[in-house]
Design a protein around this motif. Sequence first.
Motif, PDB file in Angstrom:
ATOM      1  N   MET A   1       0.832  -1.202   0.000  1.00 15.09           N
ATOM      2  CA  MET A   1       0.000   0.000   0.000  1.00 15.09           C
ATOM      3  C   MET A   1       0.871   1.258   0.000  1.00 15.09           C
ATOM      4  O   MET A   1       0.578   2.234  -0.701  1.00 15.09           O
ATOM      5  N   GLU A   2       1.951   1.243   0.779  1.00 10.27           N
ATOM      6  CA  GLU A   2       2.877   2.384   0.791  1.00 10.27           C
ATOM      7  C   GLU A   2       3.517   2.576  -0.584  1.00 10.27           C
ATOM      8  O   GLU A   2       3.665   3.700  -1.056  1.00 10.27           O
ATOM      9  N   ASP A   3       3.879   1.463  -1.220  1.00 11.00           N
ATOM     10  CA  ASP A   3       4.479   1.537  -2.557  1.00 11.00           C
ATOM     11  C   ASP A   3       3.506   2.156  -3.555  1.00 11.00           C
ATOM     12  O   ASP A   3       3.895   2.976  -4.402  1.00 11.00           O
ATOM     13  N   ILE A   4       2.226   1.763  -3.451  1.00  5.50           N
ATOM     14  CA  ILE A   4       1.202   2.294  -4.373  1.00  5.50           C
ATOM     15  C   ILE A   4       1.089   3.803  -4.208  1.00  5.50           C
ATOM     16  O   ILE A   4       1.049   4.551  -5.189  1.00  5.50           O
ATOM     17  N   GLU A   5       1.057   4.267  -2.965  1.00  3.46           N
ATOM     18  CA  GLU A   5       0.930   5.702  -2.718  1.00  3.46           C
ATOM     19  C   GLU A   5       2.195   6.448  -3.112  1.00  3.46           C
ATOM     20  O   GLU A   5       2.131   7.568  -3.615  1.00  3.46           O
ATOM     21  N   LEU A   6       3.362   5.825  -2.882  1.00  2.92           N
ATOM     22  CA  LEU A   6       4.628   6.462  -3.245  1.00  2.92           C
ATOM     23  C   LEU A   6       4.739   6.625  -4.758  1.00  2.92           C
ATOM     24  O   LEU A   6       5.204   7.658  -5.252  1.00  2.92           O
ATOM     25  N   MET A   7       4.311   5.609  -5.514  1.00  6.96           N
ATOM     26  CA  MET A   7       4.314   5.709  -6.975  1.00  6.96           C
ATOM     27  C   MET A   7       3.440   6.870  -7.447  1.00  6.96           C
ATOM     28  O   MET A   7       3.817   7.632  -8.332  1.00  6.96           O
ATOM     29  N   LEU A   8       2.261   6.989  -6.818  1.00 10.19           N
ATOM     30  CA  LEU A   8       1.346   8.074  -7.190  1.00 10.19           C
ATOM     31  C   LEU A   8       1.959   9.427  -6.856  1.00 10.19           C
ATOM     32  O   LEU A   8       1.867  10.375  -7.638  1.00 10.19           O
ATOM     33  N   ALA A   9       2.623   9.492  -5.696  1.00 19.96           N
ATOM     34  CA  ALA A   9       3.251  10.753  -5.292  1.00 19.96           C
ATOM     35  C   ALA A   9       4.392  11.142  -6.218  1.00 19.96           C
ATOM     36  O   ALA A   9       4.622  12.324  -6.483  1.00 19.96           O
ATOM     37  N   ARG A  10       5.109  10.153  -6.722  1.00 22.31           N
ATOM     38  CA  ARG A  10       6.227  10.436  -7.636  1.00 22.31           C
ATOM     39  C   ARG A  10       5.767  10.782  -9.048  1.00 22.31           C
ATOM     40  O   ARG A  10       6.566  11.174  -9.879  1.00 22.31           O
ATOM     41  N   GLY A  11       4.488  10.598  -9.320  1.00 20.67           N
ATOM     42  CA  GLY A  11       3.981  10.878 -10.663  1.00 20.67           C
ATOM     43  C   GLY A  11       3.847   9.646 -11.531  1.00 20.67           C
ATOM     44  O   GLY A  11       3.435   9.749 -12.692  1.00 20.67           O
ATOM     45  N   SER A  12       4.174   8.470 -10.991  1.00 21.73           N
ATOM     46  CA  SER A  12       4.023   7.213 -11.758  1.00 21.73           C
ATOM     47  C   SER A  12       2.581   6.722 -11.601  1.00 21.73           C
ATOM     48  O   SER A  12       2.320   5.676 -10.993  1.00 21.73           O
ATOM     49  N   THR A  13       1.650   7.503 -12.150  1.00 20.09           N
ATOM     50  CA  THR A  13       0.228   7.255 -11.908  1.00 20.09           C
ATOM     51  C   THR A  13      -0.225   5.916 -12.464  1.00 20.09           C
ATOM     52  O   THR A  13      -0.899   5.139 -11.780  1.00 20.09           O
ATOM     53  N   GLU A  14       0.131   5.640 -13.717  1.00 19.44           N
ATOM     54  CA  GLU A  14      -0.311   4.394 -14.343  1.00 19.44           C
ATOM     55  C   GLU A  14       0.274   3.181 -13.628  1.00 19.44           C
ATOM     56  O   GLU A  14      -0.407   2.159 -13.445  1.00 19.44           O
TER      57      GLU A  14
END
Length: 470
Positions: A268-281
Amino acid sequence: PIVTFGSLITEGTTLSRRGQLRKALGCFNNALKLREGDKKGLVTRSKCFLKLGDTENSLKDAEASLQKDKTFSEGLYQKAETLYTMGDFEFALVFYHRGRRLRPDQHKFQLGINKAEEAIINCIGNPASVKLENKEELGFVSRQAESRKTNQKLHNKLTKDQKGARKQEPVKNPKTERQLLGRLYDDKAYLEKLLKDEDLMQTSTRQGLKVADLVLDGISYLSQRRDFWQQHKPIYARVYERRLRQQTWNRDRKRKPAEVARAIAKNMEDIELMLARGSTEESYRKAERMLKKIHGWAEDEVPNKNEVIGNLHSCIGNAQMAMGQMEAALRSYKRELDCARQNALPDAVSHALDSIGRVYVQTGRLQQAINTWEERIPMAKSSLEKAWLFHEIGRCYLELGEAETAQDCGQKSLESADEEGDAEWQLHATVLVAQAQVKLKDYRSAIMNFEKALQKAKLVPDQEAQNTII
């Protein structure tokens, strides 16, 4: 004089602005004795700790303010600010993004995102500025060579005949070789590809070693490893061992739900971190994969399975909103809401209603946003939540041209903000009331409220708000 929570917070805030941080900290400590665990008080004390340079206690207070309400925007912002000060820029970026998704109207979260991204780029460099070049001197090969100085003479004696002899080695089955070498198979394939580059093979390193000798030495080493592993542990033994490990893992997964919970939390943290970094897809795809996997597991294998499923629907909705897929995001948030209601998860119901309301506002469906947030009001756990909800509802009514109702909502928001002693929400609510009074042509009252709002803006302080109010 009667000492109250609000008066202690106000006195401490004034002392903090004057630079008397130790005295301010004493006021905040006393205030929290009166209201132990108060979110607003914890955030205010966290700010004071941060000014004193005590980042550890600042982070503890920020996290404590989020313990009962994960959507508390002030707590999210303070945690992000503390993490940024500590140099944990990537985690700070995660919480700035969380705050912006919850409160897109607050510009401080966007400013936090900008400074965190800039700090990350300053630390690791901009990926766009990296250029791969093919140079004659291979630094990484030369570092390899330094560890093999004792074998340099042997390497330099390799001739064309020896190279040809190596090429005539019997070819192994590629599939078998890949199983034996594992990740090293790609390295061996890469070295064999380098052999075909005749120009590169003629060059030498800074230490005078021929690149061809080093490449051949690497291939030879990997071939020896392959032969050793084939004798030490044949393929059939590896397959059996892998199956045995899988069975053991399946048993352990049932026996150790705590480990499964930690793994889920990490994902779950990885999913949110990806979104925060701009790796939305990438965040979206990972959340979808995880959702399918969780659906396939039994109830006793996953602690709080239904809650996890709801959180994943929320993550998917956040990614869809970031990609501009508003209708898809709305469907995801409604799935989160259905899951929360079916499993009697009141906090998740509140979170889903907040998200649905934001989508309605983004797509211009203001009346539906009002209906959604009015349903949310009885679930509010604090006066600060009510202040936010009444303000957002009032803002929608103002946009719809119903100024009198907007004024009433603004007054309710102000009353709730006064209960908490929150200067920032007092500011927002007062501005909303004044704007509604302008629409109602009650200009004298509007001027009085704008003047009150200006004083609050100076107390916060918020220079942008001051300029707008003036």
